[in-house]
Enzyme design. Structure first.
Site, mmCIF file in Angstrom:
data_model
loop_
_atom_site.group_PDB
_atom_site.id
_atom_site.type_symbol
_atom_site.label_atom_id
_atom_site.label_comp_id
_atom_site.label_asym_id
_atom_site.label_seq_id
_atom_site.Cartn_x
_atom_site.Cartn_y
_atom_site.Cartn_z
ATOM 1 N N ASN A 106 56.421 66.427 5.699
ATOM 2 C CA ASN A 106 57.155 67.061 4.582
ATOM 3 C C ASN A 106 57.605 65.999 3.587
ATOM 4 O OD1 ASN A 106 57.651 70.108 4.818
ATOM 5 N ND2 ASN A 106 57.916 69.411 6.902
ATOM 6 N N ASP B 32 70.565 76.170 11.529
ATOM 7 C CA ASP B 32 69.511 77.019 10.946
ATOM 8 C C ASP B 32 70.037 78.380 10.487
ATOM 9 O OD1 ASP B 32 67.227 75.837 13.496
ATOM 10 O OD2 ASP B 32 67.724 75.001 11.526
ATOM 11 N N ILE C 164 71.361 67.425 15.123
ATOM 12 C CA ILE C 164 72.343 68.350 14.526
ATOM 13 C C ILE C 164 73.421 67.522 13.818
ATOM 14 C CG2 ILE C 164 74.076 70.118 15.008
ATOM 15 C CD1 ILE C 164 72.272 71.045 17.311
ATOM 16 N N HIS D 3 62.657 74.910 7.805
ATOM 17 C CA HIS D 3 62.565 75.365 9.201
ATOM 18 C C HIS D 3 61.281 76.189 9.365
ATOM 19 C CE1 HIS D 3 64.021 76.624 13.125
ATOM 20 N NE2 HIS D 3 63.652 77.850 12.816
HETATM 21 C C1 GRF Z 1 58.065 70.678 10.768
HETATM 22 O O1 GRF Z 1 57.574 71.901 11.285
HETATM 23 C C2 GRF Z 1 59.486 70.882 10.325
HETATM 24 O O2 GRF Z 1 59.711 72.179 9.813
HETATM 25 C C3 GRF Z 1 60.213 70.701 11.604
HETATM 26 O O3 GRF Z 1 59.604 69.540 12.137
HETATM 27 C C4 GRF Z 1 58.195 69.628 11.886
HETATM 28 C C5 GRF Z 1 57.647 68.276 11.535
HETATM 29 O O4 GRF Z 1 58.025 67.953 10.241
HETATM 30 N N1 GRF Z 1 61.620 70.578 11.422
HETATM 31 P P1 GRF Z 1 57.544 66.563 9.542
HETATM 32 O O5 GRF Z 1 56.035 66.493 9.680
HETATM 33 O O6 GRF Z 1 58.228 65.443 10.304
HETATM 34 O O7 GRF Z 1 57.990 66.681 8.124
#
Ligand code: GRF
Length: 193
Positions: A16, A147, A94, A111
């Site tokens: 992300n 969440d 958290i 999420h």
């Molecule tokens: C993703 O599905 C995100 O929504 C969740 O962790 C997964 C990995 O995210 N919280 P990333 O590749 O580290 O951004």
């Protein structure tokens, strides 16, 4: 037009984060990632940040005797950057209430489920077990409840008959990348107006 000032918190792969880095590089997003913070020193996302020339910091709970200190360390680290938004992107820790209150209204999370369905972990497994026909992801404000903050936007996808957990995870992850950038584009425009 002033750039959206972002801080991104990660714990792992950082796909992300990479989507946001790419959107900025491709001039699809008028923003600046000022710092990437991970609570794990081995997070691949730290490499992604370094490759993009972005400052990184590791603040691990293990280093600090208790959550309170983790809280304070995080606030002290982030405060001087005066971010418009603090983004959780695959951040698997958290956040203590003090931190959430301190940056209230500025912390977003992505999420991998259509909240309020399936908060917490193993969302794809739960979708398959429930026989849901649709799935997706959510960007929401972070509050003190896990969440459960106000939903900003969602993207949906189909659940196909032969889907495995990995196939579903992959399909949703692609949506996450699109959704987070879209939300930031919209918020950037709003902050600008
Ligand atoms: C993703 O599905 C995100 O929504 C969740 O962790 C997964 C990995 O995210 N919280 P990333 O590749 O580290 O951004």
């Amino acid at each position: 037009m002033s750039k959206l000032r972002l801080i991104v918190l990660i714990s792992g792969h950082g796909s992300n984060l990479q989507a946001i880095i790419d959107a900025i590089a491709n001039r699809m997003l008028n923003a600046e990632i000022m710092l990437v913070i991970s609570n794990r020193a081995d997070a691949y996302g730290l490499l992604r940040a370094k490759q993009a020339g972005i400052m990184t910091e590791v603040v691990s709970v293990k280093q600090l005797s208790d959550r309170q200190k983790f809280d304070e360390a995080l606030i002290k680290l982030i405060e001087p950057f005066t971010p418009d938004l603090v983004l959780l992107a695959g951040f698997m820790h958290i956040l203590p209430s003090e931190f959430v209150r301190h940056f209230a209204g500025k912390i977003l999370n992505i999420h991998p489920s259509l909240l309020p369905k399936y908060p917490g972990l193993h969302t794809h497994r739960q979708v398959l077990a429930a026989g849901d026909k649709e799935h997706g992801c959510t960007v929401h404000y972070v509050t003190e409840d896990l969440d459960a903050g106000p939903i900003i936007a969602q993207e949906k996808c189909e659940v196909l008959p032969n889907d495995t957990e990995d196939m579903l995870r992959e399909r949703v992850l692609k949506l996450e990348h699109q959704l987070y950038v879209k939300v930031l584009q919209t918020m950037g425009a709003r902050l600008e107006s």
